[in-house]
Motif scaffolding. Structure first.
Motif, mmCIF file in Angstrom:
data_model
loop_
_atom_site.group_PDB
_atom_site.id
_atom_site.type_symbol
_atom_site.label_atom_id
_atom_site.label_comp_id
_atom_site.label_asym_id
_atom_site.label_seq_id
_atom_site.Cartn_x
_atom_site.Cartn_y
_atom_site.Cartn_z
ATOM 1 N N GLY A 72 153.223 -31.872 18.567
ATOM 2 C CA GLY A 72 151.813 -31.580 18.365
ATOM 3 C C GLY A 72 151.306 -32.128 17.049
ATOM 4 N N ARG A 73 150.189 -31.542 16.622
ATOM 5 C CA ARG A 73 149.493 -32.039 15.442
ATOM 6 C C ARG A 73 150.318 -31.907 14.166
ATOM 7 N N GLY A 74 151.350 -31.063 14.225
ATOM 8 C CA GLY A 74 152.243 -30.929 13.075
ATOM 9 C C GLY A 74 152.957 -32.220 12.720
ATOM 10 N N CYS A 134 152.956 -33.933 24.838
ATOM 11 C CA CYS A 134 152.222 -33.640 23.598
ATOM 12 C C CYS A 134 151.147 -32.589 23.864
ATOM 13 N N SER A 135 150.579 -32.064 22.757
ATOM 14 C CA SER A 135 149.473 -31.110 22.887
ATOM 15 C C SER A 135 148.170 -31.884 23.083
ATOM 16 N N LYS A 136 147.124 -31.156 23.428
ATOM 17 C CA LYS A 136 145.833 -31.795 23.749
ATOM 18 C C LYS A 136 145.224 -32.546 22.561
ATOM 19 N N HIS A 138 149.735 -35.256 28.013
ATOM 20 C CA HIS A 138 149.080 -33.998 27.625
ATOM 21 C C HIS A 138 149.471 -32.868 28.600
ATOM 22 N N VAL A 139 150.098 -31.824 28.039
ATOM 23 C CA VAL A 139 150.484 -30.676 28.873
ATOM 24 C C VAL A 139 149.648 -29.457 28.506
ATOM 25 N N GLY A 140 149.462 -28.567 29.470
ATOM 26 C CA GLY A 140 148.708 -27.347 29.198
ATOM 27 C C GLY A 140 147.694 -27.073 30.291
ATOM 28 N N GLN A 141 146.801 -26.164 29.962
ATOM 29 C CA GLN A 141 145.800 -25.710 30.942
ATOM 30 C C GLN A 141 144.958 -26.862 31.476
ATOM 31 N N THR A 142 144.568 -27.775 30.576
ATOM 32 C CA THR A 142 143.736 -28.905 31.010
ATOM 33 C C THR A 142 144.558 -30.180 31.191
ATOM 34 N N GLY A 143 145.865 -30.075 30.993
ATOM 35 C CA GLY A 143 146.745 -31.226 31.190
ATOM 36 C C GLY A 143 147.683 -30.962 32.353
ATOM 37 N N ILE A 164 153.974 -27.671 17.268
ATOM 38 C CA ILE A 164 152.905 -27.209 18.182
ATOM 39 C C ILE A 164 152.710 -25.717 17.926
ATOM 40 N N SER A 165 151.457 -25.278 17.746
ATOM 41 C CA SER A 165 151.218 -23.881 17.356
ATOM 42 C C SER A 165 151.530 -22.886 18.465
ATOM 43 N N GLY A 166 151.301 -23.311 19.731
ATOM 44 C CA GLY A 166 151.528 -22.381 20.850
ATOM 45 C C GLY A 166 150.259 -21.663 21.253
ATOM 46 N N ILE A 213 147.200 -20.444 23.553
ATOM 47 C CA ILE A 213 147.307 -19.949 24.933
ATOM 48 C C ILE A 213 147.081 -21.064 25.955
ATOM 49 N N GLN A 214 146.172 -21.993 25.625
ATOM 50 C CA GLN A 214 145.879 -23.085 26.577
ATOM 51 C C GLN A 214 147.066 -24.041 26.686
ATOM 52 N N HIS A 215 147.848 -24.175 25.632
ATOM 53 C CA HIS A 215 149.049 -25.019 25.704
ATOM 54 C C HIS A 215 150.123 -24.295 26.521
ATOM 55 N N LEU A 216 150.298 -22.992 26.197
ATOM 56 C CA LEU A 216 151.341 -22.210 26.887
ATOM 57 C C LEU A 216 151.100 -22.144 28.386
ATOM 58 N N ILE A 245 160.205 -25.597 17.189
ATOM 59 C CA ILE A 245 160.444 -26.000 15.794
ATOM 60 C C ILE A 245 159.080 -26.010 15.114
ATOM 61 N N ASN A 246 158.903 -25.115 14.126
ATOM 62 C CA ASN A 246 157.602 -25.005 13.472
ATOM 63 C C ASN A 246 157.825 -24.489 12.055
ATOM 64 N N LYS A 247 157.059 -25.017 11.092
ATOM 65 C CA LYS A 247 157.306 -24.584 9.712
ATOM 66 C C LYS A 247 156.639 -23.239 9.397
ATOM 67 N N ASP A 251 160.675 -27.599 8.571
ATOM 68 C CA ASP A 251 159.882 -28.824 8.611
ATOM 69 C C ASP A 251 160.467 -29.789 9.652
ATOM 70 N N ALA A 252 159.609 -30.179 10.607
ATOM 71 C CA ALA A 252 160.068 -31.075 11.679
ATOM 72 C C ALA A 252 160.670 -32.360 11.111
ATOM 73 N N PHE A 253 160.146 -32.801 9.968
ATOM 74 C CA PHE A 253 160.623 -34.074 9.412
ATOM 75 C C PHE A 253 162.037 -33.963 8.828
HETATM 76 P P1 FAD Z 1 147.666 -27.172 15.698
HETATM 77 O O1 FAD Z 1 146.993 -25.960 16.246
HETATM 78 O O2 FAD Z 1 146.991 -27.876 14.570
HETATM 79 O O3 FAD Z 1 149.115 -26.736 15.297
HETATM 80 C C1 FAD Z 1 150.020 -27.550 14.611
HETATM 81 C C2 FAD Z 1 151.272 -26.745 14.375
HETATM 82 O O4 FAD Z 1 152.223 -27.559 13.701
HETATM 83 C C3 FAD Z 1 151.054 -25.511 13.486
HETATM 84 O O5 FAD Z 1 151.626 -24.364 14.127
HETATM 85 C C4 FAD Z 1 151.801 -25.834 12.191
HETATM 86 O O6 FAD Z 1 152.423 -24.690 11.610
HETATM 87 C C5 FAD Z 1 152.859 -26.801 12.702
HETATM 88 N N1 FAD Z 1 153.303 -27.756 11.669
HETATM 89 C C6 FAD Z 1 152.558 -28.441 10.778
HETATM 90 N N2 FAD Z 1 153.326 -29.266 10.050
HETATM 91 C C7 FAD Z 1 154.596 -29.095 10.489
HETATM 92 C C8 FAD Z 1 155.835 -29.658 10.152
HETATM 93 N N3 FAD Z 1 155.944 -30.596 9.173
HETATM 94 N N4 FAD Z 1 156.941 -29.232 10.783
HETATM 95 C C9 FAD Z 1 156.873 -28.278 11.768
HETATM 96 N N5 FAD Z 1 155.712 -27.722 12.137
HETATM 97 C C10 FAD Z 1 154.595 -28.128 11.525
HETATM 98 N N6 FAD Z 1 145.826 -27.540 24.078
HETATM 99 C C11 FAD Z 1 146.897 -28.055 24.703
HETATM 100 O O7 FAD Z 1 147.914 -28.360 24.064
HETATM 101 N N7 FAD Z 1 146.852 -28.262 26.048
HETATM 102 C C12 FAD Z 1 145.780 -27.966 26.808
HETATM 103 O O8 FAD Z 1 145.791 -28.196 28.018
HETATM 104 C C13 FAD Z 1 144.636 -27.418 26.167
HETATM 105 N N8 FAD Z 1 143.543 -27.094 26.892
HETATM 106 C C14 FAD Z 1 142.482 -26.496 26.244
HETATM 107 C C15 FAD Z 1 141.385 -26.077 26.995
HETATM 108 C C16 FAD Z 1 140.338 -25.465 26.366
HETATM 109 C C17 FAD Z 1 139.158 -25.024 27.181
HETATM 110 C C18 FAD Z 1 140.350 -25.246 24.962
HETATM 111 C C19 FAD Z 1 139.213 -24.557 24.280
HETATM 112 C C20 FAD Z 1 141.430 -25.666 24.215
HETATM 113 C C21 FAD Z 1 142.512 -26.307 24.835
HETATM 114 N N9 FAD Z 1 143.623 -26.725 24.122
HETATM 115 C C22 FAD Z 1 144.700 -27.229 24.774
HETATM 116 C C23 FAD Z 1 143.640 -26.697 22.642
HETATM 117 C C24 FAD Z 1 144.396 -25.502 22.099
HETATM 118 O O9 FAD Z 1 143.508 -24.409 21.991
HETATM 119 C C25 FAD Z 1 144.949 -25.817 20.687
HETATM 120 O O10 FAD Z 1 143.885 -26.204 19.849
HETATM 121 C C26 FAD Z 1 145.990 -26.906 20.689
HETATM 122 O O11 FAD Z 1 146.996 -26.636 21.634
HETATM 123 C C27 FAD Z 1 146.619 -27.034 19.309
HETATM 124 O O12 FAD Z 1 147.443 -28.166 19.271
HETATM 125 P P2 FAD Z 1 148.647 -28.235 18.233
HETATM 126 O O13 FAD Z 1 149.469 -27.009 18.363
HETATM 127 O O14 FAD Z 1 149.283 -29.554 18.388
HETATM 128 O O15 FAD Z 1 147.880 -28.286 16.828
#
Ligand code: FAD
Length: 323
Positions: A210-212, A235-237, A250-255, A268-270, A272-275, A287-289, A306-308
């Motif tokens: 994910g965005r991490g 990957c996350s959305k 892209h995996v999750g509710q909309t993937g 990946i934060s986890g 609800i839409q991803h889960l 794996i999350n920091k 740290d993922a890195f």
């Molecule tokens: P972030 O929320 O930014 O989380 C990044 C995580 O990485 C954080 O937990 C952080 O602690 C961790 N991190 C940062 N740096 C590091 C590091 N160096 N090492 C380890 N960990 C680190 N999302 C989906 O994924 N799939 C969907 O299908 C989906 N559908 C959606 C539908 C709707 C209607 C809406 C409103 C949202 C949807 N989303 C979906 C978006 C979802 O709500 C989250 O915003 C998204 O999943 C967050 O992505 P992320 O965890 O990659 O990013």
């Protein structure tokens, strides 16, 4: 009476999800005290077809005609429905794969059967009823559906039922169902593979990030870990929205909704839409920091860090195990 299972092949081979469907269909046949017939369409070698007996098929109908070499939804549905009539099948089982999702309702119409898609448990047949549990809304809810029609069509969610080996024997018969030209209006002429990587919807192991990960330039370690494990990447959305990775990941509710045996979620934060699209994975490793990341609540194994730092160590560990 019998139970019929459609065994779809991928380039002449059966995947694990097909052996799950055969094992499930065998259990349904045992519940109904009847035999299990498999139907294969396309070019599958005899030794591959012979494997079906190991999972309980008493007989396999082999449809290997030039016209049906590649998947044609309408024509395959007609042939499976014909086989069901010939074998007097009261239950038709398919895997809830991409093609299974298209076939099940078509077969249902042809057989005037109730269709239960995305089944996750064996039917409850006590007292002559026929109730099946299925998942709904990306596994956020479950529904128990009662089928009252004589024939029932069930598509089974991959990874929802275990593969069970039986010590049975089965024979293979050619089945030449007539093909209606009306069913061959759209045919696949050629299949061109876009990539040799493991396909995400069918993958048993998935490495997801994910965005991490901060940016697309850091996906090398994700690709390397996935390739060492023979896993698909996901990957996350926000990651696919930002074009760091293709939308097909892209995996999750909309993937895509997946249920692999192992899902490794990195950075990946986890949410609800991803889960919604991954929580039915058998084993989840996170794996999350951030120790407070919501993903840890559903993880079987969690690594706070740290993922890195962690992913390169994991890669070395997998390499040394393989050496
Ligand atoms: P972030 O929320 O930014 O989380 C990044 C995580 O990485 C954080 O937990 C952080 O602690 C961790 N991190 C940062 N740096 C590091 C590091 N160096 N090492 C380890 N960990 C680190 N999302 C989906 O994924 N799939 C969907 O299908 C989906 N559908 C959606 C539908 C709707 C209607 C809406 C409103 C949202 C949807 N989303 C979906 C978006 C979802 O709500 C989250 O915003 C998204 O999943 C967050 O992505 P992320 O965890 O990659 O990013």
């Amino acid at each position: 009476m019998s139970v019929l299972v459609y065994v779809e092949n991928a380039e002449g081979k059966f995947k694990k999800s097909i052996f799950e469907a055969v094992s499930y269909a065998k259990s349904v046949a045992a519940q109904l005290d009847t035999s299990l017939i498999a139907i294969s369409i396309g070019n599958v070698a005899q030794d591959e077809l012979a494997k079906l007996a190991k999972y309980g098929a008493n007989k396999t109908l082999n449809v290997n005609t030039e016209q049906l070499k590649t998947f044609v939804n309408q024509a395959y549905a007609s042939v499976i429905a014909e086989a069901a009539k010939k074998e007097n099948a009261e239950v038709v089982v398919l895997s809830n794969s991409f093609s299974g999702k298209g076939l099940a309702p078509r077969i249902g119409v042809k057989l005037e059967a109730a269709v239960i898609s995305g089944a996750i448990e064996l039917p409850d047949t006590t007292g002559g009823q026929f109730k099946v549990k299925r998942s709904a809304f990306s596994n956020k809810a479950f529904a128990t559906v009662e089928a009252t029609s004589k024939v029932k069509v069930i598509s089974l969610t991959p990874n929802a039922y275990q593969v069970i080996e039986k010590a049975g024997e089965g024979n293979i018969e050619d089945f030449n169902a007539p093909v209606d030209q009306q069913d061959l209006k759209a045919v696949i002429k050629e299949v061109v593979r876009a990539t040799d990587k493991v396909s995400l919807p069918d993958a048993e192991l998935v490495v997801s990030a994910g965005r991490g990960l901060k940016g697309p330039e850091n996906w090398g370690m994700i690709e390397e870990l996935a390739s060492l494990l023979g896993a698909a990447t996901a990957c996350s959305k926000p990651v696919s929205d930002a074009d760091w990775r293709p939308h097909s990941e892209h995996v999750g509710q909309t993937g895509i909704a997946i249920s692999p045996n192992l899902y490794i979620a990195i950075g990946i934060s986890g949410a609800i839409q991803h889960l919604a699209g991954v929580s039915s994975s058998k084993v989840i490793v996170v794996i999350n920091k951030d120790p407070e990341a919501p993903f840890f609540k559903v993880a079987d194994y969690g690594i706070v860090g740290d993922a890195f730092e962690i992913v390169p160590k994991l890669i070395e560990a997998v390499k040394s195990l393989k050496a």
